[in-house]
Design an enzyme around this catalytic site. Structure first.
Site, mmCIF file in Angstrom:
data_model
loop_
_atom_site.group_PDB
_atom_site.id
_atom_site.type_symbol
_atom_site.label_atom_id
_atom_site.label_comp_id
_atom_site.label_asym_id
_atom_site.label_seq_id
_atom_site.Cartn_x
_atom_site.Cartn_y
_atom_site.Cartn_z
ATOM 1 N N HIS A 12 83.678 36.032 78.471
ATOM 2 C CA HIS A 12 84.178 35.958 77.552
ATOM 3 C C HIS A 12 85.178 35.107 76.814
ATOM 4 O O HIS A 12 85.770 34.935 75.499
ATOM 5 C CB HIS A 12 83.785 37.095 76.668
ATOM 6 C CG HIS A 12 82.618 37.678 77.091
ATOM 7 N ND1 HIS A 12 81.658 36.610 75.988
ATOM 8 C CD2 HIS A 12 81.981 38.728 77.363
ATOM 9 C CE1 HIS A 12 80.750 37.648 76.213
ATOM 10 N NE2 HIS A 12 80.285 38.551 76.904
ATOM 11 N N HIS A 119 82.956 43.978 78.274
ATOM 12 C CA HIS A 119 81.050 43.743 77.337
ATOM 13 C C HIS A 119 81.575 43.366 75.916
ATOM 14 O O HIS A 119 82.624 43.532 75.349
ATOM 15 C CB HIS A 119 80.250 44.985 77.503
ATOM 16 C CG HIS A 119 78.789 44.873 76.488
ATOM 17 N ND1 HIS A 119 78.305 44.204 77.149
ATOM 18 C CD2 HIS A 119 78.919 45.287 74.851
ATOM 19 C CE1 HIS A 119 77.297 44.128 75.299
ATOM 20 N NE2 HIS A 119 77.916 44.774 74.550
#
EC number: 4.6.1.18
Length: 124
Positions: A12, A119
């Protein structure tokens, strides 16, 4: 082996690229960050902000994660992100993605000591 925090960074974080990415960006990055190994990951978000700023979200507003866990946090400011989504014609091993450049609040799950992002949950 890779920790959850390291996996979050690999999947990410893209701090130094501009947020004006295109589908070519998604196709390259999904491959480079190993999200097309064995299958095509259908959706992935890259965050174009400093790791420090993203880690700081762990001390911002607490929200419930999509899966019902309570360790998610929403960024107090909007962040530059790129959403990469698989196209209809994408088929492993020729994974193909389209990019959307967005400026949204991110919601991430954090855990551990130090308490760090593990996450990516959503953007709002």
């Amino acid at each position: 082996s890779e920790t959850a925090a390291e996996k979050f960074e690999r999947q990410h974080m893209d701090s130094y690229s501009s947020s004006s990415s295109n589908s070519n960006y998604c196709n390259q990055m999904m491959k480079r960050r190993e999200m097309t190994d064995g299958w095509c990951k259908p959706v992935n978000t890259f965050i174009h902000e400093s790791l420090e700023d993203v880690q700081a979200v762990c001390s911002q507003k607490s929200v419930t994660c999509k899966n019902g866990q309570t360790n998610c946090h929403q960024s107090s400011t909007t962040m530059h992100i790129t959403d990469c989504r698989e196209t209809g014609s994408s088929k492993y091993p020729n994974c193909a993605y389209k990019a959307s450049n967005l400026k949204k609040h991110i919601i991430i799950a954090c855990e551990g000591n130090p308490y760090v992002p593990v996450h990516f949950d959503a953007s709002v």
